[in-house]
Design a protein around this motif. Structure first.
Motif, mmCIF file in Angstrom:
data_model
loop_
_atom_site.group_PDB
_atom_site.id
_atom_site.type_symbol
_atom_site.label_atom_id
_atom_site.label_comp_id
_atom_site.label_asym_id
_atom_site.label_seq_id
_atom_site.Cartn_x
_atom_site.Cartn_y
_atom_site.Cartn_z
ATOM 1 N N MET A 52 0.792 -1.066 -0.035
ATOM 2 C CA MET A 52 -0.245 -0.009 0.024
ATOM 3 C C MET A 52 0.879 1.340 -0.042
ATOM 4 O O MET A 52 0.307 2.275 -0.238
ATOM 5 N N VAL A 53 1.964 1.194 0.255
ATOM 6 C CA VAL A 53 2.859 2.320 0.508
ATOM 7 C C VAL A 53 4.189 2.362 -0.670
ATOM 8 O O VAL A 53 4.366 3.602 -1.071
ATOM 9 N N ARG A 54 4.786 1.348 -0.849
ATOM 10 C CA ARG A 54 5.991 1.551 -1.923
ATOM 11 C C ARG A 54 5.589 1.837 -3.286
ATOM 12 O O ARG A 54 4.646 1.703 -3.718
ATOM 13 N N GLU A 55 6.637 2.593 -3.757
ATOM 14 C CA GLU A 55 6.365 3.009 -5.296
ATOM 15 C C GLU A 55 6.952 1.762 -6.083
ATOM 16 O O GLU A 55 6.754 1.891 -7.485
ATOM 17 N N SER A 56 7.709 0.700 -5.431
ATOM 18 C CA SER A 56 7.814 -0.405 -6.628
ATOM 19 C C SER A 56 8.070 -1.498 -5.818
ATOM 20 O O SER A 56 8.081 -1.472 -4.689
ATOM 21 N N ASN A 57 8.074 -2.708 -6.623
ATOM 22 C CA ASN A 57 7.889 -4.071 -5.860
ATOM 23 C C ASN A 57 9.297 -4.531 -6.165
ATOM 24 O O ASN A 57 9.743 -4.693 -7.112
ATOM 25 N N GLN A 58 10.202 -4.727 -4.952
ATOM 26 C CA GLN A 58 11.418 -4.986 -5.127
ATOM 27 C C GLN A 58 11.714 -6.588 -4.807
ATOM 28 O O GLN A 58 12.883 -6.882 -4.678
ATOM 29 N N ASP A 59 10.532 -7.127 -4.565
ATOM 30 C CA ASP A 59 10.463 -8.632 -4.256
ATOM 31 C C ASP A 59 10.623 -9.338 -5.517
ATOM 32 O O ASP A 59 9.995 -8.957 -6.468
#
Ligand code: MN
Length: 400
Positions: A14-21
């Protein structure tokens, strides 16, 4: 023997601007990686790690193979980080499980590798337990007895990992083995789940939802409902009675390519005897092989030249300088001799004067005799005017 089924989900939160997973589902290998590093670093680190892990483990069958794949993944992330200013310092967590061969016989085991604070859990006989140990600052404080697990959950340094993949040339990864038992359910996840959803709630979902895919998506939804402060990534692997469609090759045997393919459950491609494309290729080759000498013959034999043999002018077919093994042949011996032409014409004739056709060669000879006649008339002004000697009187005959 056991067979594996699985499900997975990943979400930006809900917060992050990218998915680094990143996640990897390549039965019998499964992994979750949580990347870290500015700019694109985190995404690149986790994606690269799992790409190399998967590629390196392809066809592999042992715990050592898995560890080697982890080493390669680490080296690749490290190398990439050294080459690119923007990626410097990037790294990733890694939690991975692989069903591998164990010992000599048919025995199999799960090899579980961990670096960082992503986790692998097991649900067995209703008991939910964390199989991996976090490599984090708070985990070390808990073990040192300095804080309680409850305090760790809100500790300001709870985000700090003490080990990661790709941040050094070599990696120190934990590895444990667990025997796979039908009915077991394994959960691999990034901290985006475990920070938002308590172990008891996670266990409840794993018990309630039979479908691993459904359970994975439910866990993501719960993490988001609880705030979704971080990327959330889930892989769920179920162990069932039976046999995998993919049968790992015996560990003791040498792994050649065919066995690798068999290990991946693929059919070994048989070389086909004669395909349409092969036929076309062979035909083209034959044409080419034939075309080269044919063009040489054409080149060598396509012209004529006028030369001298003894005292006579002779028309040859071919070129004055033989081309490869194609020597010129005599087409016509004329009854014109070197005495019938101007002295200045003789040296070129001795070299051979090339013409593109037999007709042109005739014209050339006619010109030579005309010039000589004209010169002779000019030298002897006495003779009465006469028509030019018809060239036909100097006719040629076939040499055969
Ligand atoms: Mn995370």
């Amino acid at each position: 023997m056991t067979r594996l089924t699985w499900g997975s989900a990943t979400d930006i939160g809900m917060v992050r601007e990218s998915n680094q997973d990143s996640l990897l589902v390549a039965s019998p290998l499964f992994a979750v990686a949580d990347g870290m590093g500015g700019h694109q670093g985190g995404e690149v680190a986790s994606a690269t790690a799992l790409e190399i892990l998967g590629a390196s483990f392809e066809g592999a069958t042992t715990v050592d193979d898995l560890m080697e794949a982890v080493r390669r993944a680490n080296a690749k992330v490290w190398d990439k980080a050294q080459l690119d200013e923007d990626l410097r310092g990037m790294g990733t967590t890694l939690t991975a499980i692989a069903k591998v061969k164990f010992g000599e016989g048919d025995e199999e085991t799960f090899a579980i590798v961990n670096v960082g604070d992503s986790r692998t859990y097991q649900l067995r006989d209703d008991e939910f337990s964390q199989l991996t140990t976090d490599h984090s600052f708070v985990e070390e404080m808990i073990r040192a007895g300095e804080i309680s697990p409850e305090e760790a959950e809100t500790h300001p340094k709870r985000n700090i990992v003490t080990r990661a993949l790709g941040v050094e040339p070599t990696v120190d990864a934990d590895v444990i083995t667990v025997d796979p038992r039908p009915g077991d359910r394994l959960l691999l996840c990034s901290d985006g789940l475990t920070r938002e959803v308590g172990d008891d709630q996670i266990a409840a979902v794993l018990r309630r939802l039979r479908s691993p895919d459904e359970a994975a998506h439910e866990l993501v939804a719960m993490a988001k409902a609880n705030g979704g402060h971080d990327n959330i990534t889930i892989v769920i692997v179920d162990v069932e009675e039976g046999k995998d469609a993919i049968v790992p090759a015996p560990a003791a045997e040498k792994k050649d390519d065919k066995k690798k393919d068999r290990a991946r459950g693929r059919h070994v491609k048989q070389p086909r005897t004669l395909t349409f494309r092969m036929v076309l290729f062979i035909l083209a080759l034959i044409l080419l092989i034939g075309a080269v000498p044919a063009s040489v013959v054409w080149y060598a034999r396509s012209v004529f030249y006028v030369g001298v043999e003894g005292q006579s002018l002779v028309i040859y077919r071919g070129r004055p300088q033989p081309v490869m093994f194609f020597k010129p042949t005599i087409t016509e011996r004329t009854n014109v001799t070197v005495n019938d032409v101007l002295p200045s014409a003789i040296p070129p004739l001795q070299q051979g004067v090339t013409r593109s056709s037999l007709k042109d060669a005739h014209h050339y000879i006619e010109n030579l005799t005309s010039q000589a006649d004209a010169a002779a008339q000019a030298a002897a002004p006495a003779p009465p005017p006469t028509t030019q000697v018809p060239t036909t009187t100097r006719g040629t005959r076939n040499a055969r």
